[in-house]
Enzyme design. Structure first.
Site, mmCIF file in Angstrom:
data_model
loop_
_atom_site.group_PDB
_atom_site.id
_atom_site.type_symbol
_atom_site.label_atom_id
_atom_site.label_comp_id
_atom_site.label_asym_id
_atom_site.label_seq_id
_atom_site.Cartn_x
_atom_site.Cartn_y
_atom_site.Cartn_z
ATOM 1 N N CYS A 163 -10.941 20.493 6.423
ATOM 2 C CA CYS A 163 -11.257 20.293 5.007
ATOM 3 C C CYS A 163 -12.765 20.417 4.777
ATOM 4 C CB CYS A 163 -10.714 18.936 4.527
ATOM 5 S SG CYS A 163 -11.808 17.544 4.802
ATOM 6 N N ASP A 171 3.179 1.356 -12.616
ATOM 7 C CA ASP A 171 3.970 0.330 -11.937
ATOM 8 C C ASP A 171 3.905 -0.931 -12.783
ATOM 9 O OD1 ASP A 171 5.554 -0.969 -10.112
ATOM 10 O OD2 ASP A 171 4.259 -0.633 -8.378
HETATM 11 N N1 GUN Z 1 4.939 -0.681 -4.743
HETATM 12 C C1 GUN Z 1 5.276 -0.645 -3.435
HETATM 13 N N2 GUN Z 1 6.524 -1.141 -3.260
HETATM 14 C C2 GUN Z 1 6.998 -1.476 -4.468
HETATM 15 C C3 GUN Z 1 8.256 -2.040 -4.912
HETATM 16 O O1 GUN Z 1 9.170 -2.331 -4.146
HETATM 17 N N3 GUN Z 1 8.371 -2.241 -6.277
HETATM 18 C C4 GUN Z 1 7.356 -1.933 -7.151
HETATM 19 N N4 GUN Z 1 7.561 -2.137 -8.456
HETATM 20 N N5 GUN Z 1 6.183 -1.420 -6.744
HETATM 21 C C5 GUN Z 1 6.009 -1.202 -5.420
HETATM 22 ZN ZN ZN Z 2 -11.122 16.551 6.753
#
Ligand code: GUN
Ligand code: ZN
Length: 491
Positions: free
Chosen positions: A280, A92
């Site tokens: 689990c 990200d």
């Molecule tokens: N992680 C959770 N939501 C988002 C989003 O809208 N954009 C980005 N880049 N990361 C996220």
């Molecule tokens: Zn469990």
């Protein structure tokens, strides 16, 4: 066609697919869960995610790495060595952090380039996550910025790295649809639907469904879709049924940190559990008291493991349901876990026409499990078919047997409505329905009668029913003779 994503099986708008990840030469089966790996704080090591839980892909934050002590190590060793994870790694961009702390002094292009340099498999530009409370104007402005950034990165060298083109737009569904069309037009590889975390945290599943459905209208079927920040297993089936392929879960670790225990029916709190309702290895080996007595970090690890077992287990169940064609039955079961999930399922049924376009025409099973089942896409499709069938003469539509006094006699089966005898051994007449039907099933059957009668205005129709409710009979066109079944049988 999207050249890195292939569809294998489908049910409703859900699908099993294969995402080809060229950078590390792997194939990820979707729907897939990407556990979030925080390089600073590894509740479960990436190697264990891979070996014990079967994670084929994980996600980490490229921006945070670029700002951390790991920066140089990531650049020299590469992300896969740094994390010790051989599967695919998505990064990200720090959009969420940036939204929180305001403007930053790096460009979208620089952040994306850094992700490429550390060997990320799937990189993310800096989109703006517009929160649900934002009005139209703000949402549109922020969307324009996101779109500009998507265009600004076209010249960045990203080699074989796949690139995300996020879809924003807040809760404004027309903006979401347009954003999705624009994101698709970039030709980038994967489309995350962003800024749904606040909706999920507020249990606004109805709004979340509308947002996803709008994005899917703009994206079409070919692109892989990631639901950004979605990690609670209770909503995986619902999101998959709408056509989401990738999820990322920080929830498994964040929830574990404050004693929250994930289940497919919602969240439990460890201090309140008398039993562990799960099969689990963690839950089989321990009692709640034993977990509560553990040192904090050990308890956190155990809960995180349980949370992962449940999350990956639910994804396997969803894939099996897609194969068998009973994904909506699973969604329906999950909708019974929490009223907010029921709202989500009802919102999904508001989009039955949209789902119907992708739903396979024939399946083994249709289980009628609640009044909501009457609104499923399969029922819609049958009604559309009725509007194209032609009949003439005197036609009996009956819940009973054939009757020689008529030119034709068709079965009427709630919730589908009239069915030609020739179709009686084919789907959907093979549907399993309970003996004790609800009003909605009869109302939908009446809707089926209406569709058939409207296109065959020369026919003379009689409906012989076993005691339909007034609300259903009121929907039958006035040209139809309505009789109780026992009265017709005596003729
Ligand atoms: N992680 C959770 N939501 C988002 C989003 O809208 N954009 C980005 N880049 N990361 C996220
Ligand atoms: Zn469990």
């Amino acid at each position: 066609m999207n050249d890195v994503f292939e569809l294998r099986s489908a049910d409703a708008a859900g699908r099993i697919g294969e995402l080809r990840v060229p950078q590390s030469d792997t194939v990820v089966e979707t729907p897939a869960l990407m556990p979030v790996v925080n390089p600073n704080l590894q509740t479960i090591s990436p190697a264990r995610l891979e070996n014990e839980f079967g994670a084929e892909i994980c996600i980490t934050n490229g921006y945070i790495i670029s700002q951390s002590d790991y920066r140089e190590e990531a650049l020299s060793k590469g992300l896969h060595d740094l994390l010790d994870f051989s599967g695919a790694i998505m990064t990200d961009s720090g959009s969420f952090q940036l939204a929180e702390y305001g403007e930053i002094d790096v460009t979208s292009a620089e952040i994306l380039e850094f992700q490429y340099q550390i060997g990320s498999d799937i990189g993310t530009p800096v989109d703006i996550p517009t929160p649900p409370e934002a009005g139209r104007e703000r949402a549109a402005d922020e969307l324009a910025t996101t779109q500009d950034r998507l265009e600004s990165i076209q010249d960045v060298d990203t080699g074989a790295m796949l690139v995300n083109a996020p879809v924003q737009g807040g809760v404004h569904t027309d903006l979401r649809e347009r954003a999705a069309r624009d994101a698709r037009a970039t030709g980038l590889d994967i489309h995350p639907i962003g800024a749904v975390v606040p909706l999920m945290n507020a249990y606004e599943y109805g709004k979340m469904v509308d947002v996803i459905a709008a994005a899917k209208r703009g994206l079409g079927v070919a692109s892989p879709v990631h639901l950004f920040g979605a990690g609670h297993p209770m909503m995986f089936a619902l999101a998959v049924a709408l056509g989401c392929d990738l999820f990322d879960s920080a929830a498994y670790a964040l929830y574990a940190r404050d004693d929250r225990y994930l289940t497919v029916r919602g969240t439990e709190r460890l201090p309140e559990l008398d039993y562990l309702p799960c099969e689990c290895p963690v839950c089989v080996a321990h009692t709640p008291d034993e977990l509560r007595a553990m040192p904090d970090d050990e308890r956190e690890t155990r809960l995180a493991q349980h949370n992962l077992y449940v999350s990956f287990g639910e994804l396997r169940r969803i894939k099996q349901a897609i194969r068998r064609g009973d994904l909506l039955e699973l969604v329906e079961a999950r909708a019974r876990g929490h009223p907010a999930m029921l709202d989500g399922y009802r919102a999904l049924l508001d989009h039955a026409d949209q789902l119907e376009k992708e739903d396979p025409a024939s399946k083994d099973a249709f289980f009628y499990l609640s009044a909501e089942s009457a609104r499923r896409p399969e029922v819609r499709r049958h009604h559309e078919r009725l509007a194209r069938l032609s009949v003439d003469g005197e036609i009996l539509l009956t819940e009973g047997d054939t009757n020689a006094a008529y030119d034709e006699s068709w079965r009427v089966v709630p919730p589908f409505g009239p069915l030609p005898r020739a179709l009686s051994e084919t789907y959907p007449l093979t549907a399993e329905v309970p003996d004790r039907m609800d009003e909605q099933a009869y109302e939908q059957a009446a809707e089926g009668v209406r569709r058939l009668v409207e296109t065959n205005s020369d026919g003379e129709f009689t409906l012989a029913h076993r005691g339909w409710p007034e609300s259903a009979l009121a929907r039958v066109p006035s040209a139809v003779h309505i009789e109780r079944l026992d009265a017709v049988d005596r003729q």
